[in-house]
Design a protein around this motif. Sequence first.
Motif, mmCIF file in Angstrom:
data_model
loop_
_atom_site.group_PDB
_atom_site.id
_atom_site.type_symbol
_atom_site.label_atom_id
_atom_site.label_comp_id
_atom_site.label_asym_id
_atom_site.label_seq_id
_atom_site.Cartn_x
_atom_site.Cartn_y
_atom_site.Cartn_z
ATOM 1 N N MET A 1 0.788 -1.756 0.183
ATOM 2 C CA MET A 1 0.315 0.199 -0.161
ATOM 3 C C MET A 1 1.379 1.335 -0.315
ATOM 4 S SD MET A 1 -3.160 1.091 -0.098
ATOM 5 C CE MET A 1 -4.122 -0.190 -0.179
ATOM 6 N N ALA A 2 1.906 1.335 0.709
ATOM 7 C CA ALA A 2 2.631 2.757 0.783
ATOM 8 C C ALA A 2 3.531 2.577 -0.763
ATOM 9 C CB ALA A 2 4.323 2.133 1.333
ATOM 10 N N GLU A 3 3.472 1.315 -1.462
ATOM 11 C CA GLU A 3 3.975 1.862 -2.690
ATOM 12 C C GLU A 3 2.851 2.253 -3.958
ATOM 13 O OE1 GLU A 3 6.697 1.486 -4.201
ATOM 14 O OE2 GLU A 3 7.338 0.982 -2.215
ATOM 15 N N ILE A 4 2.067 2.306 -3.443
ATOM 16 C CA ILE A 4 0.058 2.456 -4.747
ATOM 17 C C ILE A 4 0.538 3.621 -4.222
ATOM 18 C CG2 ILE A 4 -2.012 2.141 -4.745
ATOM 19 C CD1 ILE A 4 -2.301 -1.050 -3.857
ATOM 20 N N ALA B 1 -0.939 -7.549 4.443
ATOM 21 C CA ALA B 1 0.815 -7.101 4.837
ATOM 22 C C ALA B 1 0.813 -5.784 4.791
ATOM 23 C CB ALA B 1 1.480 -8.261 4.045
ATOM 24 N N MET B 2 -0.220 -5.921 3.653
ATOM 25 C CA MET B 2 0.925 -4.144 3.592
ATOM 26 C C MET B 2 -0.241 -3.544 4.399
ATOM 27 S SD MET B 2 -2.061 -2.953 -0.109
ATOM 28 C CE MET B 2 -1.828 -4.010 -1.420
ATOM 29 N N LYS B 3 -0.926 -3.707 5.305
ATOM 30 C CA LYS B 3 -1.347 -2.815 7.125
ATOM 31 C C LYS B 3 -0.772 -3.445 7.712
ATOM 32 C CE LYS B 3 -6.182 -3.326 6.157
ATOM 33 N NZ LYS B 3 -7.737 -3.529 6.973
ATOM 34 N N MET B 4 0.266 -5.055 7.852
ATOM 35 C CA MET B 4 1.212 -5.344 8.125
ATOM 36 C C MET B 4 2.814 -3.883 8.177
ATOM 37 S SD MET B 4 2.084 -7.152 11.103
ATOM 38 C CE MET B 4 3.462 -7.508 11.678
ATOM 39 N N VAL B 5 3.052 -3.899 6.830
ATOM 40 C CA VAL B 5 3.985 -2.824 6.494
ATOM 41 C C VAL B 5 3.443 -1.578 7.432
ATOM 42 C CG1 VAL B 5 5.330 -1.824 4.861
ATOM 43 C CG2 VAL B 5 4.847 -4.512 4.471
ATOM 44 N N ALA B 6 2.722 -0.884 7.326
ATOM 45 C CA ALA B 6 2.605 0.441 8.148
ATOM 46 C C ALA B 6 2.191 0.509 9.346
ATOM 47 C CB ALA B 6 0.548 0.939 7.054
ATOM 48 N N HIS B 7 1.845 -0.505 9.591
ATOM 49 C CA HIS B 7 1.890 -0.192 11.392
ATOM 50 C C HIS B 7 2.836 -0.516 11.675
ATOM 51 C CE1 HIS B 7 -2.499 -0.571 11.000
ATOM 52 N NE2 HIS B 7 -2.679 -1.465 12.194
#
Length: 827
Positions: free
Chosen positions: A449-452, A774-780
Amino acid sequence: AQLQQLGRQHGATMFMTLVAAFKVLMHRYSGQEDICVGTPIANRTSREVEDLIGFFVNTLALRSDVNSELSFKELLQQVKTTTLEAYEHQDVPFEKVVDVVLKERDMSRNPLFQVMFILQNTPDVPELKLGDVQLSSEGFKHSSSKFDLTFALVENEAGINGSVEYCTDLFDETTIIRMTGHFEELLKAIVKAPQQTVELLGMLKPEETQLLTTFNETKVVYPTATTIAHLFEEQVIKTPDQIAVVFEKDKLTYQQLNERSNQLAHYLRSKGIQEETLVPICVERSIEMIVGVLAILKAGAVYVPIDPEYPAARISYMLQDMGAALVISSSKSKEKLGTHDKVEVVEIDSDWNRIASQPTKNINTTTTPNRLAYILYTSGSTGIPKGVKMPESNLVNLLRWQEKQFENYDRKVLQFASLNFDVSFQEIFSTLCFGSALHLVSEDRRKDMAEIVKDIDEQGLTHLFVPYIVLKSLAEYVAPLDRNALYLEEIIVAGEQLKLTEDIGIFLEKNNIKLINQYGPTEAHVVSSYNVTDNYLTTPLPPIGKPIDNVQLYILNPGKDLCAVSIPGELYIAGAQVAQGYLDRPELTAEKFIPNIFDTEGESLMYKTGDLARWLPDGNIEYLGRIDEQVKIRGYRIELGEIESVLQQSELVKQAVVLAKEDNSGSKRLVAYVVPEAAFDKESMITHLRSRLPEYMVPALWVELESLPLSPNGKIDRKALPNPDLNLASGRGYVAPRNEMEQKLANIWQELLGVEKVGVHDNFFHLGGHSLLAMKMVAHMKKTLLISIPIQVLFQFTTINDLSNYLDWEHDLPEEADSETFEVIKI
């Protein structure tokens, strides 16, 4: 009089006849067959109590099985028997019945029933005296409803009249007026044909023909003698030097994309590809993927996408099922195809020198109404996928309708969906056929999500087509950033039911983003659309909208009669968007694509969706869920029967059932309930499934059972299956976090996965994690631990133990570190 006569013919009273009709009404409105209705009874069964003053009234609960296939006469006989049995026990206090029947009480609702039916048929006494005491009646009003719904009827010499009391939190006056009208029409139908089955008893009022007229007035004339390739080629003439497609550092203008796809189209023709030849394409996300799809259409052939991530067995089946002689692939994805001696592989990258020698001019292809554009394989309940055949004319109709929705053509669209998902067609061709720019991202960046968000910022992306769960992840990711810099103008959500959370509402309002909810199964692509913009926080489950151009939507009961406004039924699709059926599956096609009973001019078909829906008074349609066992998870359509079939092919499994369960965050996960042949070996079962099914169809949670629960008729009772213990999902036993880092990671996992506790050896993906989580995991991790990692790390180190060792964090960070400027990155 007719009702009285009908009752007498069957030894029933007016009350029994009316309550049977009322139960049919409740059955139609609720879609349920187990109908329990309350009714008061005088409870003065002996002569001795006749002169006593007091309130003897008791309440009876009358329960019936309102089966649609019963005739009304049969239902009336059932109601008569139930009512007489209840009369025999009317002196048993209602509270005693409740105590025996219900072990636990829900204080938010009435016990046993929520609807009441009352018939007053005792004559009024003009004057009542008790010696010298004069009595008179006084009216009174109350402002609260005792039940969700109460029908109170009075029978007298003039006929039957009455009133309806209702809970205003559930119903409005318009609905109740419509309901009483339906009750009247139902009574007319009953006395006219009491032998008619319950499902065929009419209750539509004459003015409700709007269901066939106003709601489905969608006819629009579009040019039929055109193709998708022609639409694109017309756009090339208008904007030859405008950027058409972007992938990382590579770009192609409309002219360049047209020439490359023409060269590949001519090359395919030189290889014997003719019009309507099925051409599979198995290419990773890239500009070559777009060139390949466009070239197949330009050659007049039919593209059949194959995901390179599919298991070899599934890819092999698809190639054999379509009888492919040639497949477009790449040097990277070719190895996924396995060895197929009869299938020629065109590597679109390494073979390009030969392809580039072909002409760059357009190919003139003939246009026929039924020519196919693509075949998409979807999950199949029998254990094997099925190919949906979509005509090109349907897709041209969709594109022409979509064109009218555009507020501007200077759009930059993110190509997010997998090529195997029908939304990808809309992403690609509603962009390329009307002069906008299509931006692709790699599979790895697509999962981050960070890359999006970075791509949205850096590329100035304005439009997204995403499943609900991606919208939810995007809103949650952006929320703590406290920024307003997104270029997004519009997001179209499709693939699963949209739920408007507070985070989503705030995200849309803050960034002034228009949200469109679209609906359509693979067998019809898009058939309805709804603008959610003005209802961000007031409509948590928005409608799926109204039919698009040249589409008719019908909501029918089991007897295939029209359902009235507010009445749930199965949604059927007719008109320009209906597919031709399934590839080489005539029996399944005949089952799901049935003759259009409303087509008086031709022999068109309508598609039986299996979706439960209802009309709203304004002509929008509300989606209510599935009738069968099909589910949508993260936008993917899954037939649970296919997973069960493949699972039971394993020698390790005696019996298996798969369900979709919703966690605390509202996300669905697949749960496998297994009766093993011997020892329970979850890892081997997962390996067995992964060798035959896509990753998104592999259950996240597993429950071992000694036997499957059965209903009284001997069928598997799915409702009786226990909720999975999320804390036993790892299969290795629980090991608590052993240091600060492991504990912080465990806290994040517990929050994201909705699990009470996570052990250090629990696998993120076995607990229900997926790429979007997994996107949320990276953000958290970035927000709470001040650590940034590539999303690929989570796919490589899937347990807290492994991830913690990877991070190797042995010191505390400053508590006041600025998460926007301070990062620890360790590769």
